[in-house]
Structures are given as C-alpha cells and as structure tokens.
Design a protein around this motif. Structure first.
Motif, PDB file in Angstrom:
ATOM      1  N   PHE A  22      -5.001  14.774  12.057  1.00 58.74           N
ATOM      2  CA  PHE A  22      -5.437  14.932  10.661  1.00 58.74           C
ATOM      3  C   PHE A  22      -4.377  14.320   9.753  1.00 58.74           C
ATOM      4  N   MET A  23      -4.754  13.238   9.076  1.00 65.02           N
ATOM      5  CA  MET A  23      -3.777  12.434   8.313  1.00 65.02           C
ATOM      6  C   MET A  23      -3.713  12.803   6.827  1.00 65.02           C
ATOM      7  N   GLY A  24      -4.679  13.596   6.348  1.00 64.87           N
ATOM      8  CA  GLY A  24      -4.737  13.848   4.901  1.00 64.87           C
ATOM      9  C   GLY A  24      -5.369  12.667   4.189  1.00 64.87           C
ATOM     10  N   ALA A  25      -5.410  12.742   2.855  1.00 59.44           N
ATOM     11  CA  ALA A  25      -6.019  11.662   2.052  1.00 59.44           C
ATOM     12  C   ALA A  25      -5.073  10.472   2.000  1.00 59.44           C
ATOM     13  N   LEU A  26      -5.647   9.293   1.951  1.00 61.23           N
ATOM     14  CA  LEU A  26      -4.854   8.061   1.876  1.00 61.23           C
ATOM     15  C   LEU A  26      -5.570   7.110   0.928  1.00 61.23           C
ATOM     16  N   TYR A  27      -4.868   6.627  -0.107  1.00 60.66           N
ATOM     17  CA  TYR A  27      -5.518   5.768  -1.115  1.00 60.66           C
ATOM     18  C   TYR A  27      -4.936   4.362  -1.172  1.00 60.66           C
ATOM     19  N   ASN A  28      -3.887   4.096  -0.382  1.00 60.52           N
ATOM     20  CA  ASN A  28      -3.281   2.765  -0.380  1.00 60.52           C
ATOM     21  C   ASN A  28      -4.248   1.797   0.321  1.00 60.52           C
ATOM     22  N   LEU A  29      -4.898   0.937  -0.473  1.00 63.12           N
ATOM     23  CA  LEU A  29      -5.968   0.087   0.051  1.00 63.12           C
ATOM     24  C   LEU A  29      -5.454  -0.882   1.112  1.00 63.12           C
ATOM     25  N   GLU A  30      -4.251  -1.405   0.924  1.00 66.96           N
ATOM     26  CA  GLU A  30      -3.678  -2.331   1.909  1.00 66.96           C
ATOM     27  C   GLU A  30      -3.508  -1.619   3.263  1.00 66.96           C
ATOM     28  N   HIS A  31      -2.999  -0.394   3.230  1.00 71.19           N
ATOM     29  CA  HIS A  31      -2.815   0.378   4.464  1.00 71.19           C
ATOM     30  C   HIS A  31      -4.173   0.699   5.098  1.00 71.19           C
ATOM     31  N   LEU A  32      -5.128   1.136   4.268  1.00 69.84           N
ATOM     32  CA  LEU A  32      -6.457   1.476   4.793  1.00 69.84           C
ATOM     33  C   LEU A  32      -7.133   0.267   5.438  1.00 69.84           C
ATOM     34  N   ASP A  33      -7.055  -0.884   4.761  1.00 66.46           N
ATOM     35  CA  ASP A  33      -7.666  -2.098   5.311  1.00 66.46           C
ATOM     36  C   ASP A  33      -7.066  -2.445   6.670  1.00 66.46           C
ATOM     37  N   ASN A  34      -5.743  -2.345   6.774  1.00 65.83           N
ATOM     38  CA  ASN A  34      -5.076  -2.649   8.042  1.00 65.83           C
ATOM     39  C   ASN A  34      -5.419  -1.634   9.127  1.00 65.83           C
ATOM     40  N   LEU A  35      -5.468  -0.362   8.743  1.00 67.66           N
ATOM     41  CA  LEU A  35      -5.819   0.674   9.725  1.00 67.66           C
ATOM     42  C   LEU A  35      -7.235   0.450  10.254  1.00 67.66           C
ATOM     43  N   ARG A  36      -8.158   0.103   9.363  1.00 69.74           N
ATOM     44  CA  ARG A  36      -9.538  -0.160   9.798  1.00 69.74           C
ATOM     45  C   ARG A  36      -9.597  -1.417  10.675  1.00 69.74           C
ATOM     46  N   PHE A  37      -8.899  -2.460  10.235  1.00 70.16           N
ATOM     47  CA  PHE A  37      -8.932  -3.751  10.932  1.00 70.16           C
ATOM     48  C   PHE A  37      -8.419  -3.636  12.372  1.00 70.16           C
ATOM     49  N   PHE A  38      -7.337  -2.878  12.554  1.00 67.22           N
ATOM     50  CA  PHE A  38      -6.705  -2.795  13.870  1.00 67.22           C
ATOM     51  C   PHE A  38      -7.223  -1.625  14.720  1.00 67.22           C
ATOM     52  N   SER A  39      -8.166  -0.843  14.167  1.00 63.02           N
ATOM     53  CA  SER A  39      -8.682   0.297  14.934  1.00 63.02           C
ATOM     54  C   SER A  39      -9.569  -0.200  16.078  1.00 63.02           C
ATOM     55  N   LYS A  40      -9.779   0.660  17.071  1.00 60.75           N
ATOM     56  CA  LYS A  40     -10.660   0.338  18.194  1.00 60.75           C
ATOM     57  C   LYS A  40     -12.116   0.594  17.770  1.00 60.75           C
ATOM     58  N   ILE A  41     -12.427   1.839  17.382  1.00 57.61           N
ATOM     59  CA  ILE A  41     -13.758   2.181  16.860  1.00 57.61           C
ATOM     60  C   ILE A  41     -13.579   2.913  15.535  1.00 57.61           C
ATOM     61  N   TYR A  42     -14.373   2.531  14.554  1.00 57.67           N
ATOM     62  CA  TYR A  42     -14.374   3.224  13.266  1.00 57.67           C
ATOM     63  C   TYR A  42     -15.665   4.046  13.193  1.00 57.67           C
ATOM     64  N   PHE A  43     -15.531   5.367  13.133  1.00 60.16           N
ATOM     65  CA  PHE A  43     -16.708   6.239  13.069  1.00 60.16           C
ATOM     66  C   PHE A  43     -17.082   6.512  11.614  1.00 60.16           C
ATOM     67  N   HIS A  44     -18.371   6.400  11.328  1.00 60.60           N
ATOM     68  CA  HIS A  44     -18.886   6.675   9.983  1.00 60.60           C
ATOM     69  C   HIS A  44     -19.977   7.734  10.114  1.00 60.60           C
ATOM     70  N   GLY A  45     -19.662   8.957   9.671  1.00 63.99           N
ATOM     71  CA  GLY A  45     -20.568  10.075   9.925  1.00 63.99           C
ATOM     72  C   GLY A  45     -21.469  10.454   8.771  1.00 63.99           C
ATOM     73  N   HIS A  46     -21.363   9.762   7.630  1.00 60.87           N
ATOM     74  CA  HIS A  46     -22.137  10.148   6.449  1.00 60.87           C
ATOM     75  C   HIS A  46     -23.635  10.134   6.724  1.00 60.87           C
ATOM     76  N   SER A  47     -24.324  11.164   6.228  1.00 60.03           N
ATOM     77  CA  SER A  47     -25.771  11.237   6.478  1.00 60.03           C
ATOM     78  C   SER A  47     -26.588  11.467   5.216  1.00 60.03           C
ATOM     79  N   VAL A  48     -25.947  11.585   4.057  1.00 59.95           N
ATOM     80  CA  VAL A  48     -26.655  11.835   2.789  1.00 59.95           C
ATOM     81  C   VAL A  48     -26.191  10.797   1.779  1.00 59.95           C
ATOM     82  N   GLY A  49     -27.115  10.323   0.944  1.00 62.75           N
ATOM     83  CA  GLY A  49     -26.713   9.462  -0.164  1.00 62.75           C
ATOM     84  C   GLY A  49     -27.162   8.031   0.025  1.00 62.75           C
ATOM     85  N   GLY A  50     -26.712   7.186  -0.872  1.00 59.51           N
ATOM     86  CA  GLY A  50     -27.145   5.794  -0.862  1.00 59.51           C
ATOM     87  C   GLY A  50     -26.198   4.920  -0.062  1.00 59.51           C
ATOM     88  N   THR A  51     -25.848   3.781  -0.665  1.00 60.94           N
ATOM     89  CA  THR A  51     -24.936   2.850  -0.013  1.00 60.94           C
ATOM     90  C   THR A  51     -23.530   3.427  -0.111  1.00 60.94           C
TER      91      THR A  51
END
Length: 370
Positions: free
Chosen positions: A249-278
């Motif tokens: 559990f990493m807590g909230a993270l808002y540094n976009l450069e860090h987030l982009d790199n974490l997503r880019f280098f991850s193995k699988i990115y899970f997206h669990g959202h089930s309500v709402g639009g885009t």
C-alpha cells in the motif's frame, strides 16, 4: 469570454480527474485569450491568486471539518460568489453537491454541466444517499442550459432518462514518451518486476477483488496499490491483506512523472473501476504504455475495446497474474497509445470544449436578442 469553472477542489490538481481537467483546460483557455476563473477550496495547498494566467478564487470549504456535508457549503459559497462576477459561461464539473443550489445560479451566464458518472450507483453510498444523488442528477440535468457527457454510455443514459441531449466529450491524456528507469530505484523496483493498481479506495473500484486474486496466485510479483488508504474501506483492505508481503500500500501519489514511469515499467496494470464514464486513470494508463487488465464492464470496454485483458472475479485475476507476459503484447499497448493520440489527446478535448462553449454562448445570445 469570461469563464468560470466550479465543482472541483481546485487547481493545480491534488485530488482527482476533474481537478486535472480543470488545470489543463483553464491554462488552455487563457492561451486562447479568454478570461478564466477557477474556484478553489480555501485550504487548497496552492494559495496564489493566479495559476498560469487563470484567476483563482478561494472559497471557504468546511469539508475538512464536516466531511461530505461540507461540500454542499463549499459549492454554495462558490455559487454565491459567482453571482457578482458577470460571467459569460459557468462550467460545473459534476452535480453531486451543487445541483441543490441550482436556483441560486446567476441568470446571465450559460450554465454547462459535465454530468460525470452515475454517482447514485456507487456502492459506498447508503440507500438514502443514493436516492438523494438520483434527485441531484435530475436537478442538474433539468436546470443546466447544456450538458456534457464524457462517455457514450452516459450520453445514452441522459437521453433515455431525462430526454436531454448532451455533447459527448471524453476525458484527455498525453502520450508518455520519456521513460526514466532511474525513477524505479527510488521505489526499490525493477522493470516489469511489479504489478500495480491505482484507484480511490471505494468498493466499486474492485481493489478487493484484485487483491484477492493476488493473494491466491502462485506468483510472488509485488503489487503496488496506489491511492489514499486512510479511509474506511482502505482500513478494511490494509488490515485484510496485512499478512501478504507482496501487497504494498503506497498511499496517494500525484507526481505525474513518477506515475507515468511506474505505469510504463509495470508488468500488469489493473483497472478495477466499474461505475462512471470515461475514467481518467484508465486513459492515463493507456497513454503511459501499460499492459492493462480491466474489470469486465461496458464503460471499460467502450474505451479499451479489444486492447486489454478482462476480469470479473478473483480467479480470473489469479489466472492473468500467472499467465500474462507484457513483452508478448506490444501490439495492444501500441493500439492504446494510438487511441490516445487519435481520440483522447488533451489538445483535441480542450478544443472540443471551447467549440462547444462558443456554440452555446452564441445560441443563448441569439435567443436573448430574438
């Protein structure tokens, strides 16, 4: 035009999707020569009077003391302030806590409301709250001059439920082109050596479903869980999975450069959202070259099409963890970044909003002149 943006906690973004959009869109409008005002909570971390040319109006926001009820007072304060500023256009982002004050909105400006997702479907809300949110949604739909829907599903719902047309304008993202592996060292991570999920800790975002699959899987790849877990549901999950070293559990993270790199280098990115639009975080995952495993629902499929893997229960999550290899799926990652460039880029999205503003403003003025 003199334009106001209401309904967010403020800019720059320290919170979520609407704040991110308000930040990008307000700066875009300024560059196009418009006079822009963004309403911020009085205790927003950014206390300057302007942000890249956009005017900031701080209004008292007691949410920090009162919880959700404070949002209604904050929105009331913003709307009352807007009455004395002679705006041409007011953009309301969401309707949850401001639609009850719709009768107080100034009469001169064009009122445009982005209707967000189907808030009353969120399971975190009790039945009475869900009933209220349905009422608030109806108020916003009926009282606004024009509506924006950020997904085709929401657009169809508004037409069917309220017989109201809406302008379909999706959310935006920027294709990530500058990976920096050194950032992983700050987190003690290795390229493709971790999975991640990023969401608010709310039941309908299915973090629990994903983590249950992680717990069951015969796979020791760590998973980063990004989001503020100091909530009721967050406390439940951190306690439930405290014995699993691979769940971080990493807590909230808002540094976009860090987030982009974490997503880019991850193995699988899970997206669990089930309500709402885009969903904004989904587009950002697509833009940053992640291999996406998404909850199986119409909203996610409408955006991702065939360019993701889907799950609907913990066993399917477990299967994906044990069988997916990012390097074998370069084509669907490429398809997602292409979709961002073609359909979901910020320049295009901001341009669509501005065109819509200009058309609505001209129409309202013609009606008044007539």
């Amino acid at each position: 035009m003199k334009i106001a943006i209401l309904g967010t906690r403020g800019i720059p973004n320290y919170y979520g999707g609407f704040e991110q959009f308000a930040e990008f869109f307000s700066v875009y409008l300024v560059k196009k020569g418009h006079e822009v005002y963004v309403y911020n909570s009085h205790n927003h971390p950014y206390q300057e009077k302007t942000f890249h040319g956009a005017n900031i109006i701080h209004c008292y926001d007691p949410e920090y003391k009162m919880g959700t009820a404070g949002q209604f007072i904050y929105d009331y304060n913003c709307i009352m302030d807007s009455r004395k500023r002679n705006f041409d256009v007011i953009l309301q982002l969401g309707y949850t806590s401001n639609s009850v004050w719709c009768f107080l909105l100034p009469k001169k400006p064009v009122i445009i409301t982005n209707m967000d997702g189907l808030e009353w479907k969120r399971s975190k809300y009790s039945r009475p709250v869900q009933q209220f949110l349905k009422f608030a949604e109806r108020l916003a739909a009926v009282s606004s001059d024009y509506l924006v829907a950020d997904s085709l599903g929401i657009q169809a719902f508004l037409k069917k439920q309220y017989k109201k047309d809406s302008e379909y304008i999706a959310y935006g993202a920027t294709v990530f082109t500058n990976p920096n592996e050194a950032i992983l060292e700050e987190y003690g991570l290795k390229k493709h050596g971790y999975n991640m999920i990023m969401a608010r800790f709310e039941p309908e975002n299915n973090i629990d479903m994903v983590l249950e699959g992680v717990a069951k899987a015969n796979d020791n790849t760590p998973i980063l869980v990004i989001g503020n877990h100091k909530t009721k549901h967050g406390n439940y999950l951190t306690e439930k999975y405290s014995a699993y070293k691979k769940i971080k559990f990493m807590g909230a993270l808002y540094n976009l450069e860090h987030l982009d790199n974490l997503r880019f280098f991850s193995k699988i990115y899970f997206h669990g959202h089930s309500v709402g639009g885009t969903n904004p975080s989904l587009l950002e995952a697509m833009a940053s070259g992640a291999l996406i495993a998404a909850h199986n629902n119409a909203f996610n499929k409408g955006v991702l099409q065939d360019n993701a893997f889907y799950f609907a229960n913990p066993d399917e999550v477990m299967y994906l963890l044990e069988h997916l290899d990012k390097t074998a799926h370069k084509e669907i990652i490429q398809n997602n970044t292409q979709a961002i460039q073609n359909d979901f880029n910020w320049e295009k999205i901001n341009g669509k909003y501005l065109q819509f503003f200009e058309a609505c403003f001209a129409k309202k003025n013609r009606t008044h002149a007539g």
